[in-house]
Design a protein around this motif. Structure first.
Motif, short mmCIF file in Angstrom:
data_model
loop_
_atom_site.label_atom_id
_atom_site.label_comp_id
_atom_site.label_asym_id
_atom_site.label_seq_id
_atom_site.Cartn_x
_atom_site.Cartn_y
_atom_site.Cartn_z
N GLU A 110 41.70 67.48 7.54
CA GLU A 110 41.85 68.86 7.05
C GLU A 110 40.65 69.72 7.45
OE1 GLU A 110 44.22 70.95 5.03
OE2 GLU A 110 45.13 69.55 6.44
N LYS A 165 32.40 76.40 1.41
CA LYS A 165 33.28 75.44 0.73
C LYS A 165 33.18 74.08 1.42
CE LYS A 165 34.77 78.56 -2.06
NZ LYS A 165 33.73 78.99 -2.93
N ILE A 223 40.90 73.13 9.51
CA ILE A 223 40.38 74.40 8.98
C ILE A 223 39.38 75.03 9.95
CG2 ILE A 223 38.93 75.41 7.15
CD1 ILE A 223 40.22 73.27 5.25
N THR A 277 36.32 72.27 3.16
CA THR A 277 37.58 72.16 2.43
C THR A 277 38.19 73.54 2.20
OG1 THR A 277 36.61 72.42 0.22
CG2 THR A 277 36.70 70.19 1.12
N SER A 278 39.43 73.52 1.78
CA SER A 278 40.05 74.74 1.29
C SER A 278 39.41 75.07 -0.06
CB SER A 278 41.56 74.53 1.09
OG SER A 278 41.78 73.59 0.03
N GLU A 279 39.58 76.27 -0.51
CA GLU A 279 39.01 76.65 -1.81
C GLU A 279 39.59 75.80 -2.93
OE1 GLU A 279 37.97 80.58 -4.43
OE2 GLU A 279 38.37 80.75 -2.30
#
Length: 129
Positions: free
Chosen positions: A99, A78, A103, A52-54
């Protein structure tokens, strides 16, 4: 979502490959980089881990049914695990898997992305700006 649906969805994403490893887990990669894992759940309930994103990491860490992914998050990565998806719509998991794929693919070299036909729309969007 069950493991069959998980595998079917991950297979539909571009430039992916599948391997069963790490104790019988369903591991999906873009190029040679892992973006999703089906497995490591407790009891008989499916569990799904993804990068994931932060911001999403912190958000999902506080949301019911999610936790930092075993092994991966402990190493500072993450990664989140959906361990109880009873109240989670499949569309939500699909969003996070998509996502994660994006990423991870953005972490590949530009040459590799071009070779695999990944993220080409991003270069076109930048040219318009």
């Amino acid at each position: 979502m069950d493991y069959e649906q998980f595998n079917q969805f991950c297979r539909s994403l571009p430039a992916t490959s599948y391997v069963m490893q790490w104790g019988g887990s369903h591991v999906w990669k873009v190029a040679d980089k892992v973006f999703a894992i089906g497995g490591w759940g407790k009891a008989a309930q499916p569990a799904f881990s993804f990068k994931t994103s932060e911001q999403n990491f912190h958000f999902l860490n506080l949301k019911s049914g999610y936790q930092p992914a075993p092994y991966l998050a402990a190493r500072g990565m993450k990664w989140i695990q959906l361990y109880d998806g009873q109240d989670i719509a499949d569309e939500e998991l699909i969003y996070y898997l998509t996502e994660s794929h994006r990423i991870v693919s953005l972490g590949l070299s530009k040459k590799k992305q071009l070779e695999l036909g990944l993220n080409q729309h991003l270069d076109k969007d930048l040219d318009k700006g």
